[in-house]
Design a protein around this motif. Structure first.
Motif, mmCIF file in Angstrom:
data_model
loop_
_atom_site.group_PDB
_atom_site.id
_atom_site.type_symbol
_atom_site.label_atom_id
_atom_site.label_comp_id
_atom_site.label_asym_id
_atom_site.label_seq_id
_atom_site.Cartn_x
_atom_site.Cartn_y
_atom_site.Cartn_z
ATOM 1 N N THR A 145 -19.020 19.337 -91.073
ATOM 2 C CA THR A 145 -17.806 18.834 -90.428
ATOM 3 C C THR A 145 -17.698 19.350 -88.998
ATOM 4 O O THR A 145 -17.267 18.615 -88.098
ATOM 5 C CB THR A 145 -16.569 19.262 -91.234
ATOM 6 N N SER A 146 -18.097 20.599 -88.767
ATOM 7 C CA SER A 146 -18.092 21.145 -87.406
ATOM 8 C C SER A 146 -19.032 20.358 -86.504
ATOM 9 O O SER A 146 -18.722 20.128 -85.325
ATOM 10 C CB SER A 146 -18.507 22.617 -87.432
ATOM 11 N N PHE A 169 -26.764 22.978 -85.369
ATOM 12 C CA PHE A 169 -25.909 22.954 -86.563
ATOM 13 C C PHE A 169 -26.723 22.661 -87.824
ATOM 14 O O PHE A 169 -26.487 23.265 -88.883
ATOM 15 C CB PHE A 169 -24.799 21.916 -86.409
ATOM 16 N N ILE A 211 -12.280 17.928 -93.213
ATOM 17 C CA ILE A 211 -11.968 19.310 -92.830
ATOM 18 C C ILE A 211 -11.369 20.077 -94.015
ATOM 19 O O ILE A 211 -11.728 21.219 -94.289
ATOM 20 C CB ILE A 211 -10.999 19.334 -91.626
ATOM 21 N N ARG A 254 -19.843 29.611 -85.300
ATOM 22 C CA ARG A 254 -19.116 28.360 -85.022
ATOM 23 C C ARG A 254 -18.165 28.518 -83.842
ATOM 24 O O ARG A 254 -17.990 27.590 -83.051
ATOM 25 C CB ARG A 254 -18.350 27.923 -86.272
ATOM 26 N N LYS A 255 -17.555 29.698 -83.703
ATOM 27 C CA LYS A 255 -16.687 29.914 -82.543
ATOM 28 C C LYS A 255 -17.507 29.982 -81.261
ATOM 29 O O LYS A 255 -17.073 29.490 -80.208
ATOM 30 C CB LYS A 255 -15.880 31.199 -82.729
ATOM 31 N N ALA A 312 -18.222 26.552 -80.365
ATOM 32 C CA ALA A 312 -17.011 25.886 -79.880
ATOM 33 C C ALA A 312 -16.788 26.188 -78.408
ATOM 34 O O ALA A 312 -16.510 25.281 -77.604
ATOM 35 C CB ALA A 312 -15.804 26.329 -80.707
ATOM 36 N N TYR A 364 -5.655 20.538 -86.400
ATOM 37 C CA TYR A 364 -6.338 19.379 -85.829
ATOM 38 C C TYR A 364 -5.402 18.169 -85.797
ATOM 39 O O TYR A 364 -5.331 17.447 -84.796
ATOM 40 C CB TYR A 364 -7.590 19.065 -86.642
ATOM 41 N N LEU A 420 -12.950 24.516 -85.707
ATOM 42 C CA LEU A 420 -14.364 24.620 -86.041
ATOM 43 C C LEU A 420 -14.638 25.772 -87.003
ATOM 44 O O LEU A 420 -15.448 25.649 -87.919
ATOM 45 C CB LEU A 420 -15.202 24.803 -84.767
ATOM 46 N N GLN A 421 -13.955 26.898 -86.796
ATOM 47 C CA GLN A 421 -14.161 28.054 -87.657
ATOM 48 C C GLN A 421 -13.687 27.781 -89.078
ATOM 49 O O GLN A 421 -14.254 28.303 -90.040
ATOM 50 C CB GLN A 421 -13.433 29.272 -87.083
ATOM 51 N N SER A 472 -13.821 24.876 -90.614
ATOM 52 C CA SER A 472 -14.520 23.727 -91.192
ATOM 53 C C SER A 472 -15.913 24.129 -91.643
ATOM 54 O O SER A 472 -16.447 25.171 -91.247
ATOM 55 C CB SER A 472 -14.614 22.587 -90.168
ATOM 56 N N ALA A 528 -17.842 18.425 -83.129
ATOM 57 C CA ALA A 528 -18.396 18.806 -81.826
ATOM 58 C C ALA A 528 -19.155 17.670 -81.159
ATOM 59 O O ALA A 528 -19.393 17.733 -79.945
ATOM 60 C CB ALA A 528 -19.319 20.013 -81.989
#
Length: 336
Positions: free
Chosen positions: A116-117, A206, A34, A166-167, A170, A49, A109-110, A112, A121
């Protein structure tokens, strides 16, 4: 390697201490990934995190110790003490990002990278989901159903006004976790099937976003100039994640609603089905932005030239499965 080791230890253990050890290895393994970019937002995401996962691990260890104190059992499937069940539900909910413990997940997530996201997830949710499945018969049905409906509602409402991809993904994850939690007491295998299909579709999205360097709605509107075929299939993958027939994402929602109706949980099935319409709206908005045609408004971003970057075979395979797996549903249904 440490992430794979931690995941394997947790999902294959019978003792609470071994499960806790695997979760800790997972947490320590993902934090360098991250914060790899050394950006302030990435450092902030790694800190958030770590704090959330450390609190959840502490609660999980306290829950298992309390259960062992009163029952003398360290076996994961022998969780019988009511307070221990409540603490475990809270701990696993924090680790997964279920409502009302979801606050850390969209921000992490935003902050990363896309890769990594993707790990956060999908792979990082596998050990907590396994623990929830193993202990599902001991958990409180009312609490789980309430959290499931709240997660489906919040995942839909909060995703409506997001412009960062990414949000959006999420909150999509939070909504899908609501569907999994709703059915876990009645058919745990169906929960795992839903999780596998969610991982399949999320991985495809992704990887496609990583290939085309899409991060928000504005860049998605002009991404069709880079790789038009990939952008067109990305639209179908987003609609599959929304659960539209005849795409793959319709299969878990169909089976979950059917199972809830069999268990005389028709109000719950109706509630989460109606709440999924909220998610359908922002999926349709993303799919509309990902189409070959531009929306009927001017964009401040310059159109980007088509790139020669190749699309990797795993990306195309995952997208194909995310779109066209529904015809195999009779075979999948009989195996579950």
């Amino acid at each position: 390697m440490s992430m794979l080791l931690g995941t394997t230890i947790t999902i294959s253990s019978n003792h609470w201490m071994m499960a806790w050890t695997g979760l800790e290895i997972n947490t320590l393994a993902i934090i360098p990934l991250i914060s790899k970019s050394h950006h302030p937002r990435a450092i902030e995401a790694a800190t958030k995190y770590f704090l959330a996962q450390a609190a959840a691990s502490t609660l999980l260890l306290f829950s298992s110790m309390t259960n062992a104190w009163f029952t003398g059992q360290w076996d994961i499937t022998q969780l019988t003490h009511p307070k221990s069940c409540l603490l475990l539900t809270t701990a696993v909910s924090i680790k997964l990002g279920l409502t009302p413990f979801h606050f850390w997940f969209p921000e992490v997530l935003q902050g990363s990278s896309m890769t990594t996201s993707l790990l956060l997830a999908t792979l990082m949710k596998f050990p907590p989901t396994t623990l929830l499945v193993l202990t599902s018969q001991s958990l409180n049905p009312t609490l789980l159903t309430t959290m499931a409906i709240a997660s489906a509602a919040l995942g839909g409402w909060m995703g409506l006004n997001q412009t960062q991809i990414r949000k959006v993904l999420a909150f999509s994850s939070i909504s899908h976790l609501g569907w999994m939690t709703a059915i876990i007491l009645y058919n745990p295998k169906l929960t795992l099937l839903t999780f596998y299909l969610y991982c399949l579709m999320t991985s495809a999205i992704f990887l496609a976003l990583n290939t085309t360097k899409i991060t928000n709605l504005a860049t998605m509107m002009t991404a069709w100039t880079k790789i038009p075929p990939l952008t067109a299939t990305l639209m179908l993958t987003l609609l599959s994640l929304a659960g539209l027939p005849p795409l793959t994402g319709f299969l878990p929602k169909w089976l979950i609603i059917q199972e809830l109706t069999k268990q005389e949980m028709t109000p719950v099935a109706t509630a989460i089905a109606l709440l999924s319409l909220l998610g359908l709206f922002f999926y349709l908005r993303l799919a509309y932005c990902a189409t070959i045609t531009l929306p009927p408004n001017s964009s401040n971003h310059m159109k980007q030239w088509q790139t020669n970057k190749p699309v990797h075979i795993p990306t195309t395979t995952l997208i194909s499965l995310s779109i066209s797996l529904l015809p195999l549903s009779p075979m999948i249904f009989t195996t579950t």
